[in-house]
Design an enzyme around this catalytic site. Structure first.
Site: not given
Ligand code: USQ
Length: 395
Positions: A158, A199, A193, A195-196
């Site tokens: 990730t 990874k 997090s 979770y991260h």
């Molecule tokens: N966010 C908002 N409002 C919301 C939901 C999320 O502003 O209602 C923001 C979060 O704070 C974050 C961004 O949107 O800054 C992305 O959040 P997300 O929930 O889409 O993604 P994340 O928690 O980072 O995790 C997801 C997947 C995970 C994968 C990751 C890739 O659930 O399995 O590993 O994306 S990455 O983010 O590049 O690490």
């Protein structure tokens, strides 16, 4: 006909990947323990639509295409169960032919607890995430080392492993010059997090396996994925992938589409300047396929930053609001206190050349893509439960 094993074949990416490869005539075996479905039930998170179980999906796929996806249900935290996929001593849960197809040429490893918020609920969910994700990866690494050293491991990593550093994010590695000497290291990692963080530990485990035992590994630094439809799922709506729109398992674009359609304000966390890479589900499938047909050498850990574009949360919300309003939905944006601990304004420049060099043809986050996604989601509008959209899991 290559033989491919997909760990986590029931999940958001696992099932579409299974159909994609099966459609290309690969012999696909999927394994899953329904972790995602069970956690959703346990916490009370409804899916956007009912998804048939893995056996029903594989049967439906076989009926429509004549292609078999073998299904095995079980928990690969059990090392002997994991090893059975490499010894041939498999008890198939569903298959047309129960004959073992031989050692897999590649294993695509999605079988992890994938939610940052879930891992942050409390010490129990944190412990579970750490144990599940690391034991599964370690079991896989040892099974390949002991029983099938030529197998290519493709692991979903990730982008969140890197965090949001104030320098360019290179593709996996960083060359460092220190006191007149140079060396290349894994790019510094600092996750946001538990979770991260698991990874990061996965990457470390596999990098160890590559150095010690010459394993062949691709680590895909995956960014948040969005979308539902793939070429294969268009055959029948019951082939659609699992779609979460809740705070725990839903990713931001999918969530915002559901929120827009159901009249729930788009929940921008904090200032909304958080920048991430994003990728359409179809591009994820293509990039994993490209990694598969262009395998690394033995003793190589190859890392791709798997994204096609970067966007801020505000940019996502603005685009979705614009299209939603054009389509007649009453869509507003609400800045809410950020439940996560993350930078809300920051530098973000990611190098992502590897997959482009392999020839990926990206689908960008365009108005048309947003419209199409809304059209799909609106069919299930009556199923949307607004009370699961925001739960406020705090970091
Ligand atoms: N966010 C908002 N409002 C919301 C939901 C999320 O502003 O209602 C923001 C979060 O704070 C974050 C961004 O949107 O800054 C992305 O959040 P997300 O929930 O889409 O993604 P994340 O928690 O980072 O995790 C997801 C997947 C995970 C994968 C990751 C890739 O659930 O399995 O590993 O994306 S990455 O983010 O590049 O690490």
């Amino acid at each position: 006909m290559q033989n491919i094993l997909i760990l986590g074949g029931d999940g958001y990416l696992g099932w579409p990947m299974a159909m994609y490869l099966s459609n290309k005539k690969y012999k696909v075996t999927v394994v899953d323990n329904y972790l995602r479905r069970n956690l959703c039930k346990e916490i009370g998170l409804n899916l956007l639509y009912e998804v048939p179980n893995l056996i029903e999906r594989a049967r439906l796929w076989y009926g429509l295409t004549g292609f078999e996806i073998k299904v095995v249900l079980g928990d690969i935290q059990n090392p002997e169960f994991m090893r059975s996929f490499f010894t041939g001593d498999i008890d198939y849960t569903w298959a047309v032919s129960r004959e073992y197809s031989g050692n897999p040429e590649a294993v695509i490893h999605f079988a992890e607890m994938p939610s940052a918020p879930y891992s942050m609920i409390d010490y129990k969910t944190s412990n579970f995430t750490i144990v599940n994700n690391l034991i599964v990866t370690n079991n896989l690494m040892y099974a390949v080392r002991d029983l099938s050293k030529d197998t290519h491991i493709i692991k979903l990593g990730t982008m969140g492993e890197y965090g949001t550093p104030n320098i360019d994010i290179e593709e996996g590695w960083l060359e460092i010059e220190h006191k007149g000497r140079k060396d290349k290291f894994l790019y510094p990692r600092q996750a946001g997090s538990i979770y991260h963080t698991t990874k990061i530990m996965d990457t470390d485990l596999l990098w160890f396996g590559v150095r010690m035992w010459d394993l062949k590994v691709t680590d895909l630094m995956q960014c948040p994925v969005y979308g539902v439809e793939t070429e294969e799922s268009k055959l029948n709506e019951h082939l659609n992938t699992i779609f979460n729109y809740d705070e725990i398992f839903g990713t931001v674009i999918n969530r915002f589409i559901v929120q827009a359609v159901s009249g729930y304000p788009l929940t921008v966390y904090g200032k909304g300047g958080q920048t991430r890479g994003y990728i359409n589900i179809n591009d994820t499938l293509e990039s994993i396929y490209l990694s598969l047909i262009n395998a690394p050498n033995k003793g190589e850990l190859r890392i791709f930053n798997q994204l096609t574009e970067t966007l801020t949360v505000n940019e996502i919300a603005d685009r979705i609001q614009l299209i939603a309003q054009k389509m007649g939905y009453d869509c507003s944006i609400k800045l809410i206190e950020n439940p996560r601990k993350e930078k809300e304004e920051h530098y973000y420049n990611v190098i992502h050349k590897g997959l482009t060099d392999l020839g990926i043809k990206p689908h960008y986050f365009t108005n048309e893509i947003v419209e199409r996604l809304m059209d799909v989601v609106v069919k299930y509008k009556n199923n949307i439960k607004k009370d699961i959209i925001f739960k406020g899991v705090k970091w």
